[in-house]
Structures are given as C-alpha cells and as structure tokens.
Design an enzyme around this catalytic site. Structure first.
Site, PDB file in Angstrom:
ATOM      1  N   LYS A 263       0.842  -1.193   0.000  1.00  0.00           N
ATOM      2  CA  LYS A 263       0.000   0.000   0.000  1.00  0.00           C
ATOM      3  C   LYS A 263       0.876   1.241   0.000  1.00  0.00           C
ATOM      4  O   LYS A 263       1.981   1.213   0.539  1.00  0.00           O
ATOM      5  CB  LYS A 263      -0.858   0.044   1.275  1.00  0.00           C
ATOM      6  CG  LYS A 263      -1.982  -0.961   1.333  1.00  0.00           C
ATOM      7  CD  LYS A 263      -2.761  -0.791   2.638  1.00  0.00           C
ATOM      8  CE  LYS A 263      -3.854  -1.830   2.784  1.00  0.00           C
ATOM      9  NZ  LYS A 263      -4.875  -1.801   1.734  1.00  0.00           N
ATOM     10  N   ARG A 337      -9.752 -11.843   2.653  1.00  0.00           N
ATOM     11  CA  ARG A 337     -10.548 -12.970   2.151  1.00  0.00           C
ATOM     12  C   ARG A 337      -9.798 -14.298   2.292  1.00  0.00           C
ATOM     13  O   ARG A 337     -10.414 -15.350   2.352  1.00  0.00           O
ATOM     14  CB  ARG A 337     -10.978 -12.691   0.699  1.00  0.00           C
ATOM     15  CG  ARG A 337      -9.837 -12.598  -0.270  1.00  0.00           C
ATOM     16  CD  ARG A 337     -10.245 -11.912  -1.587  1.00  0.00           C
ATOM     17  NE  ARG A 337     -10.409 -10.454  -1.421  1.00  0.00           N
ATOM     18  CZ  ARG A 337     -10.785  -9.620  -2.395  1.00  0.00           C
ATOM     19  NH1 ARG A 337     -11.054 -10.097  -3.599  1.00  0.00           N
ATOM     20  NH2 ARG A 337     -10.907  -8.322  -2.169  1.00  0.00           N
TER      21      ARG A 337
END
Ligand code: BES
Ligand code: MN
Ligand code: ZN
Length: 483
Positions: A263, A337
């Site tokens: 990020k 996830r």
C-alpha cells in the site's frame, strides 16, 4: 466508560453537578423541562433568543442559578419525533456536554420510548469512551455518576442490558485503537482466553503448528511474511437449553501493509483497524454472554499481520484453504478474504443455523456506501435478518447483490479460484470469493471497511475506532434466540 448509572428521586427532589433535560422541536419541553424552566427565571426567553429550539442532538449549557441544587443545566434537543436511536444519540451528545462534571442527573429516560433507560445508559456511556492507554498524561473524563431521576424507562434491567452492550462495544474499540505493535496475535489470543475464563466460555487457540496441521492454508500464507506467528482463536458460548447456533467469523488482520502488493504510506496509516471484524465478533460474543442470551454462539478469529519479508507470499503463489480449494494469490493486499476462507471453512464444518462474517474487507465498499454504512451480502434470508437486526440496533447497513455474473472475474487459470477480480465491483467479487468457503447454509457477510472507524466525534461515536457492528450482532443473536 465506567460511569455509575442508578435510579434516583424525581427531578424536583434531586441534586448534583449538572442536570440534563430534553426539549423537543419548537421549544416543546420534554420530561421535567417545564419544572426546570419554572426554577430558572427567564430560561425560556433566553433559549428562544439564542435560537435553541430543540433541534435533534443539539445541546446548550446554562448556569442553574440559585434556584436549583446544580451548577449547570444542559438542555438537549430531541427534534420532532424521537426513536430509540435518536434517544441514544441525544444521550450521547448530552453526556459529552457534561463530561467535565462529576455527577449528572437526567430525565431523558422518561421520554416515551420502550426501555428508554437502556438507550440513555448506552448513549451516555458510549459517548464518554476515551482511549488513553498510550498517553503519558491521561485526561480522564470527569463524569462519574449519572442518576436517572424517577422510576421508569425499563428500570435496572434496561440499564444492565445497556452496560453489557457498552462493554462489548468498548472492548471492540479498545482492541482496534491499540497500535498494531502492541497487539500481536498471541496477545489477542490471550485476551480472548481471559474474556472466556471470566465468563466460563470455552476458548480454543490454534498455535502456529496447529494452524499448519489443521490446514488453515490462507492464514499460513498471509502470515508467511510476519515475524509474529498467527493464531486462530475460537470462543464458544453454549448456554444450557439453547437450541440454535450462530457462528461469527471476524477478519483479524492486526496490520495490513498490503504485503508485496504494498500500500502507499497514506493507505497504511489506519491499517491497525484491519482486525476490526475480529474485534467486533469478540465484543459481540462477550455482550451476548453477559446478557445471558439463550443461543449457542461461536466466534472464529484468524489473527495475523500482513507484512513483508523474504518469506512473504508472492503474487502468483497458490495455497490450499481449509476446505480443500486452491487459491491463486494475485494481489497480496486482498488478504482478508484469504484468512476468512479458512475461518468460514471452519464455521461451515459445524451445524450452524447462521454464519455471519465481519470484515474491513474492501475499499470498494467504502466507495460504494461511504464511511457510515456497512455493506451486507449473503443468502437472501441471512442478509434480510442482518439488515433487520441492524435497524433494530440503530446501525446503518445496506443490502448488496451477490451478482453471479461477476463470478468469472475470479476464475483462475492455475488454481480453483484467484483472490482478485477487476477493479469495478470489488466489494461484490470479494463477497463472491467468500461464498466459496461459507458452505451451503445461511450466511451473511458484512463489509465494515467504512464504519469501523470514525474520522470525527459525533453523538456517542468517538474519533477512531467506532465499535460498529457489535450492536447488530447482539440484536441478531436476540432475534435468533426469540425465534
Ligand atoms: N484492509 C483492506 C480494505 C480497506 C481499505 C479497509 C481501506 C479500510 C479502508 C483490504 O485488505 C484491502 O487492501 N483490499 C483491497 C483489495 C484489492 C487489492 C482487491 C482494496 O480494497 O483495495
Ligand atoms: Mn489488504
Ligand atoms: Zn486488509
């Protein structure tokens, strides 16, 4: 939040540092207001001149004068019509206006709403939350006691219900606000064990060896770059005579750097929040146990950080999840996830009547619904149950489509499924990914990427961790227990 809440004499016989009285729109006094106005000469005219007309959530503080055994009076607006959430918010705004006073008295619980004392107690305590563990000089909230003037509003039971919830929300806020460096997975597991021990709940902690041997491949993959080992934590609340079972699964990414799909710096600043799903689930099961709700509840929390080292998972790597499906990791920043795949697989192995996962899963959910509203996906019935519970609890959640037309976006050429699709519809493809691991029963997925944090103080929500979702899960548990 350790506010002492009790019932006391009617307002005319009470005393303290500050008195909180409600006013509806167009300067219509709520319970006790006319009496207060009769004790402070010129109060009505003063409020009118100051344009204070009872707008929902507004407050004004006036000196109590010689007529009343208080230092100040806080008038809080309730607007045209009051509902449970409006009352929580009004109580929160009033409590914040009173935080410098040690003892407060109020008539807010006499507003004509079922169990009004519960809403007043919850709003007041939740608003006075502050997180000072990392301040060298703490500035504690001064307010110590809130007296509900006169019987009503559901009594002590209503207050006890509120406090169970407030402590659950406070736990979730504390865990999220804690810096990532101060909450490694083993420490969070120990916290879960403490919470369980205090309440007689069973807590199972899978350490790194068991995580491997039990086939939690997603958790292993995400943890591979980290120095701190992962933990899979399972709390069980099984009251006698409960017949139904709710299984909660929370994303517990202690810090999300993105991994090798790193990020930008700005995107990482709040990523200690990425275990908010697990914090919500832990806060909820604590509150459910404290309320003694007759329902079996299991909370599953995979904890790890998502960071980089020479051991880190790479884009293109493939792992096998707990349910045997193989997953190609194309973007290491879609890590939530992966750990939820294992958590949901474990959840689906039992005989749950309903599985609900909670996660700060996608920036796309935040883009779709903004920072106040959570996205709800799932089977039709589960999704509706969650949205209903959210309404009852006063949290903003909106139903979203599990559109099967996007399922092909996560087809992999080398494995059974890949972990990212295209940019558009990112919250939906994330949910479609989770569906592959949630089994065939009722399941809902809450994407709380937006509301898990608040950028500003409002009514009973502090800046930072909000504790969002705890109330909906507790309301959901109550609804299931009542079925
Ligand atoms: N934890 C983030 C999602 C997130 C973003 C939560 C902003 C709160 C605020 C999640 O792990 C993530 O990075 N998701 C990616 C998925 C993408 C790579 C498919 C995202 O949303 O960008
Ligand atoms: Mn990520
Ligand atoms: Zn994440």
């Amino acid at each position: 939040m350790e506010l002492d809440i009790s019932f006391g004499d009617a307002v005319a016989a009470s005393s303290g540092d500050v008195l909180i009285v409600p006013m509806f729109a167009e300067a219509a006094w709520g319970p006790g207001g006319d009496w207060v106005a009769s004790q402070i000469a010129g109060l009505d005219a003063y409020l009118e001149a100051g344009d204070f007309t009872g707008k929902a959530g507004s407050t004004t503080t006036v000196p109590a004068g010689d007529g009343l055994p208080f230092t100040a009076v806080v008038v809080v607006g309730l607007g045209d019509e009051i509902d449970a959430e409006g009352l929580r918010q009004a109580a929160g705004s009033a409590a914040r206006a009173c935080r410098k006073f040690a003892t407060a008295v109020t008539t807010l619980h006499l507003v004509d709403i079922e169990d009004a004392a519960e809403m007043v107690a919850f709003g007041s305590c939740a608003a006075l939350y502050n997180f000072e563990s990392f301040k060298s000089e703490a500035k504690p909230v001064a307010m110590e006691a809130l007296v509900l003037a006169g019987a009503g509003g559901g009594g002590d039971e209503a207050v006890a219900r509120a406090l169970a919830l407030v402590h659950g929300v406070g736990l979730a806020r504390d865990l999220v606000n804690t810096p990532a460096g101060a909450k490694p997975p083993a420490m969070l597991a120990a916290r879960a064990q403490d919470i369980g021990a205090e309440r007689g709940l069973t807590v199972k902690v899978y350490d790194e060896d068991e995580i491997l041997s039990e086939g939690f491949g997603g958790l292993v993959a995400v943890n591979s770059g980290a120095a701190n080992p992962a933990r899979m934590v399972v709390i069980d609340y099984a009251p006698t005579s409960a017949t139904k079972t709710l299984v909660l699964v929370g994303k517990g990414i202690v810090f999300d750097s993105g991994g090798l799909s790193i990020k930008p710096a700005g995107g990482m600043e709040t990523m200690k929040t990425d275990m908010a799903g697990a914090a919500t689930v832990m806060g909820a099961i604590q509150a459910i146990a404290d309320r003694g709700i007759t329902l079996n509840v299991k909370a599953i929390m995979p904890f790890t950080e998502n960071v980089i080292s020479g051991h880190a998972m790479r884009p293109g790597d493939v792992f096998t999840a707990r349910n045997g499906k193989t997953v190609e990791v194309l973007n290491t920043d879609a890590e939530g996830r992966l750990v939820l795949a294992d958590g949901l697989s474990l959840a689906a192995e039992g005989d749950a009547d309903l599985i609900v996962d909670v996660a700060t899963l996608t920036g796309a959910a935040k883009v779709a619904l903004g920072t106040d509203i959570a996205a709800v996906f799932g089977t039709d019935q589960a999704r509706e149950m969650v949205v209903e519970a959210a309404k009852a609890a006063g949290e903003e959640m909106w139903p979203m489509p599990l559109y099967s037309g996007y399922r092909s976006h996560i087809d992999s050429t080398v494995a059974d499924i890949k972990n990212t699709g295209e940019r558009w519809g990112g919250a939906i493809t994330a949910a479609l990914f989770l569906k592959e691991f949630a089994g065939d029963g009722e399941w809902a997925h809450l994407d709380i990427a937006g509301p898990a944090r608040s950028g500003k103080v409002s009514h009973y929500i502090p800046k930072g961790a909000s504790g969002f979702g705890v109330r909906t899960l507790v309301a959901l548990a109550e609804a299931m227990a009542a079925q």
